[in-house]
Design a protein around this motif. Structure first.
Motif, PDB file in Angstrom:
ATOM      1  N   GLY A 134      20.245  -5.227  21.237  1.00  0.00           N
ATOM      2  CA  GLY A 134      20.542  -4.060  19.887  1.00  0.00           C
ATOM      3  C   GLY A 134      21.820  -4.681  19.118  1.00  0.00           C
ATOM      4  O   GLY A 134      22.995  -4.767  18.655  1.00  0.00           O
ATOM      5  N   LEU A 169      18.101   2.565  22.533  1.00  0.00           N
ATOM      6  CA  LEU A 169      18.278   1.725  23.545  1.00  0.00           C
ATOM      7  C   LEU A 169      17.543   1.830  24.764  1.00  0.00           C
ATOM      8  O   LEU A 169      17.243   1.010  25.514  1.00  0.00           O
ATOM      9  CB  LEU A 169      19.867   1.482  23.296  1.00  0.00           C
ATOM     10  CG  LEU A 169      20.031   0.403  21.527  1.00  0.00           C
ATOM     11  CD1 LEU A 169      21.196   0.168  21.620  1.00  0.00           C
ATOM     12  CD2 LEU A 169      18.809  -0.387  21.435  1.00  0.00           C
ATOM     13  N   LEU A 214      24.219  -6.334  24.935  1.00  0.00           N
ATOM     14  CA  LEU A 214      24.618  -4.952  23.306  1.00  0.00           C
ATOM     15  C   LEU A 214      26.267  -5.361  22.548  1.00  0.00           C
ATOM     16  O   LEU A 214      26.766  -5.970  24.241  1.00  0.00           O
ATOM     17  CB  LEU A 214      24.905  -3.545  23.835  1.00  0.00           C
ATOM     18  CG  LEU A 214      24.060  -2.861  24.352  1.00  0.00           C
ATOM     19  CD1 LEU A 214      24.296  -1.466  24.766  1.00  0.00           C
ATOM     20  CD2 LEU A 214      22.783  -2.431  22.986  1.00  0.00           C
TER      21      LEU A 214
END
Length: 303
Positions: free
Chosen positions: A8, A108, A120
């Motif tokens: 992400g 996500l 992340l």
């Protein structure tokens, strides 16, 4: 080439550190790398006024708000910058990127249903100053179906300079998937593995603060060393080139794991399914290491 590592990205420095770690992970496992940016509801235009919608009605993930060119261009720029960084870090990795619209944690988590791992940053641009862990990272770690890696710590921990992976071992079957993930990471990283089992005794603390949800007094009948031996028998034999160290600790599990992580490139913990509910049970120990670990943390759901 296999299912991708998904990372992400949001334009933050922590997000770019996650891109670096994810690129290295894709190289280690020879899998593709997919970069995903989620434009959240408060960035989308109100359906009547065209202004950013802070009341934020439901927005379907993947729906592009064509009336807001600025949001689209900003999102595309974030993905492009992250892709450039990943290509410099890992020029041989197959790269792709996409922009989604909607709730970041939900989007996500959805991408994690077909991911080798979700990577992340520890904090995003929208998080309040002083937070130890971003709200999106915590929500995804609690809900994803695949391993979630939250990239934390200084560059020496993020760049695999210690040659050591740490895994937390519970008494019972709850650590099996986490151990397999940790062994695989140690094997591809050509580094050692430290297996940690902590147990509170009558003098070191209350077992309910560190033990898994199905802990019973009978669990104390096996010594900590026996717990480690039983957990490593079989999985450890399948990775003969990984040097495994055992660390049995009397005391709280969170402190034992954080201490071991001070000399590690990655800390791996397991996450149990909630009884009668969807999602995972992170528990106090996992919350603690996600907020305070000096190195990246992988939360691996129990199968």
């Amino acid at each position: 080439m296999g299912i991708p590592v998904v990372v992400g990205v949001d334009g933050s420095e922590a997000g770019l550190e996650a891109v670096d770690w994810a690129a290295d992970e894709a190289v280690r496992h020879t899998v593709p790398l997919r970069l995903v940016h989620v434009a959240t509801p408060d960035q989308l235009p109100h359906p009547l006024t065209g202004h950013p919608n802070h009341a934020s009605p439901a927005v379907r993930v993947g729906r592009e708000p064509a009336s807001d060119q600025d949001v689209q261009e900003t999102a595309d720029s974030i993905v492009t910058s992250a892709t450039t960084r990943a290509r410099q870090r890992a020029p041989t990795v197959q790269l792709s990127g996409e922009v989604l619209y909607g709730d970041a944690a939900a989007a996500l988590t959805g991408k994690g249903r077909n991911a080798f791992a979700l990577v992340l940053g520890s904090r995003g641009l929208g998080d309040l100053a002083g937070l130890l862990l971003g709200s999106v990272s915590l929500a995804v770690a609690a809900r994803a179906d695949c391993p979630v890696v939250v990239v934390r710590g200084g560059v020496e921990h993020r760049d695999s300079r210690f040659g050591n992976v740490v895994v937390g071992i519970e008494d019972g079957a709850g650590s099996g998937t986490a151990l397999q993930f940790a062994l695989r990471e140690a094997q591809v990283g050509r580094c050692g593995l430290t297996a940690v089992h902590a147990r509170c005794t009558a003098t070191s603390g209350s077992p309910e603060t560190t033990a898994p949800a199905d802990w019973t007094p009978e669990a104390q009948r096996r010594s900590p060393g026996q717990v480690l031996d039983d957990a490593l028998h079989g999985p450890g034999d399948r990775c003969p080139h990984v040097v495994v160290s055992r660390r049995a600790v009397e005391g709280p599990a969170r402190e034992a794991l954080l201490e071991a992580a001070s000399g590690a490139d990655l800390l791996v913990v397991g996450a149990r399914r909630r009884r009668g509910h969807f999602g995972l049970q992170l528990g106090l120990v996992n919350h603690g290491v996600l907020h305070h670990s000096p190195c990246p943390v992988a939360v691996v759901p129990q199968i």
